[in-house]
Design a protein around this motif. Structure first.
Motif, short mmCIF file in Angstrom:
data_model
loop_
_atom_site.label_atom_id
_atom_site.label_comp_id
_atom_site.label_asym_id
_atom_site.label_seq_id
_atom_site.Cartn_x
_atom_site.Cartn_y
_atom_site.Cartn_z
N GLU A 340 0.92 -1.25 0.01
CA GLU A 340 -0.49 0.30 0.16
C GLU A 340 0.58 1.10 -0.17
N THR A 341 0.06 2.34 -0.65
CA THR A 341 1.72 3.84 -0.91
C THR A 341 0.20 4.28 0.36
N ASN A 342 1.28 5.18 0.34
CA ASN A 342 0.56 6.16 1.93
C ASN A 342 0.80 7.86 0.38
N LEU A 343 -1.14 7.93 0.06
CA LEU A 343 -1.12 9.22 -0.51
C LEU A 343 -1.74 10.50 0.08
N GLY A 344 -0.78 10.47 1.45
CA GLY A 344 -1.26 11.51 2.30
C GLY A 344 -1.72 10.84 3.44
#
Length: 425
Positions: A340-344
């Motif tokens: 998972e990538t943290n977008l903010g």
């Protein structure tokens, strides 16, 4: 003989603007003054297919001026402007066909049909707004009741904590009273007693420190690590309800883990909070902090956005699953495996001054390769359902998410009032 070009080319009079605010400047029997005031010309040079005015206002019905514009009246729909270069170019730009008055193009007047479709669309939007606003009123009512319940629970827990602290203080008073006779003896041997008391205090402190080390060393490997300390929210230095890796390393003096000998320097920084947690149940502390954090959020003028707290909403695309957790974070995960990538992380409300609660901003996401940290702007629109409708990446590492919710629905005007802004319809 000289014959004006407009007479050679036109089979019907060339149009002039029909905008009420400009119509007064085009009087056939009077000289025409350019709308920018740059010059005055005889009226027969208006629409003569030669650009005399710098602003192009003398050629509203020809393509002579590159910066000119043509006004489509579009009776039955909405009036609009098109560049003069599109006049008589064989393509129908105005739904009332007035831009192709002398091109020979076959155009049909579609204004009334377009107006009918727009009225139907406006009516549907008015109905959605009405239903959304009714839902918003219900959300406000539930939020008010929920806030009152949470405030009551917090007050009760704080009272319970205070009661425990008072009991501890009372026991301390009883203990000190019982020790009064000893104090008289201590005064006679003050220096010796102070030294003895300090030794006792240090011994007790060492015992407490050893007990704390054993409790914090979850895996009993002889070290207290960052991961182990992070699970003890009662040691949070800024009391914001979370203990970040950076904060934890700070408590450990910048190290990833410490042993019993190094723990002595750590103990002085965490001792007060650790001992305080022994008075109040850690679970009680955690609940109190979470309630204080939630109550402190800006959920809108009437707390209409409170129902979004602790909820998450997903949108699945061909490649990714996007996840929005309002007031927390935005993330992206590959649909067919991957991390998972943290977008903010939640930042603030970021709408314009007159509509602040129409935009959410999430900052400080995972860094891009040789680029900035990812961030996401969430635009909120009125709808009966709460759902993420679209995502995009208009700029590198900057994401845009569309989100509908009844919480942004405003009190609707009647359909007649909506259409009043489209009087041409």
């Amino acid at each position: 003989y000289f014959i004006p070009l407009n007479l050679l080319l036109c089979t019907q009079p060339l149009p002039v603007p029909t905008i009420p605010t400009e119509r007064q400047f085009y009087e056939e029997n009077k000289p025409f003054t350019c709308l920018d005031g740059s010059s005055t010309i005889p009226f027969d040079r208006v629409n003569d297919d030669y650009c005399d005015c710098r602003d192009g206002s003398d050629e509203p019905g020809t393509a002579a001026c590159p910066n000119g514009s043509f006004h489509c009246t579009n009776a039955g729909f909405r009036p609009t402007f098109i560049p003069s270069s599109r006049i008589n170019d064989g393509i129908c730009d105005c739904c009332d066909t007035t831009d192709e008055y002398n091109s020979g193009a076959t155009c049909q007047n579609t204004c009334r049909e377009m107006g009918r479709k727009e009225r139907e669309s406006l009516q549907i939007m008015a109905e959605i707004t009405k239903e959304g606003f009714l839902l918003k009123q219900q959300l406000i009512h539930e939020a008010k009741r929920g806030q009152e319940d949470k405030q009551g629970k917090l007050t009760e827990l704080q009272g319970s904590k205070k009661g425990l602290e008072e009991k501890v203080e009372a026991l301390r008073t009883v203990k000190e009273t019982a020790e009064d006779p000893e104090k008289e003896a201590k005064e006679r041997h003050l220096k010796a007693w102070e030294e003895q008391k300090e030794l006792i205090r240090m011994e007790k402190d060492k015992t407490r420190m050893a007990e704390a080390f054993l409790e914090l060393d979850d895996d009993a490997d002889g070290y207290v690590s960052v991961a182990e300390l992070q699970s003890h929210l009662e040691l949070d230095p800024d009391s914001d309800g979370s203990l970040s890796e950076t904060e934890t390393q700070g408590l450990l003096g910048g190290a990833d883990k410490v042993d019993t000998s190094t723990f002595e320097t750590v103990w002085s920084g965490i001792k007060d909070k650790y001992l305080q947690s022994l008075i109040c149940d850690p679970e009680c502390i955690s609940i109190c902090r979470n309630l204080e954090k939630e109550i402190g959020f800006d959920f809108g003028p009437s707390a209409e956005f409170a129902y979004l707290y602790s909820q998450c909403y997903e949108l699945s695309t061909s490649e990714y699953i996007y996840r929005l957790c309002p007031f927390n974070r935005v993330s992206q995960k590959p649909k067919f495996g991957g991390s998972e990538t943290n977008l903010g992380l939640w930042g603030q409300w970021a709408g314009p001054e007159d509509n602040l609660y129409s935009v959410m901003k999430y900052d400080h996401g995972q860094g891009c390769w040789q680029g900035p940290n990812r961030s996401t702007t969430v635009k909120l629109t009125c709808g009966k359902e709460t759902v993420v409708t679209s995502t995009s990446e208009p700029s590198r590492c900057e994401y845009l998410m569309e989100f509908t919710t009844p919480a942004v629905c405003q009190e609707p005007a009647s359909l007649d009032e909506v259409l009043h802004g489209h009087t041409e319809l």
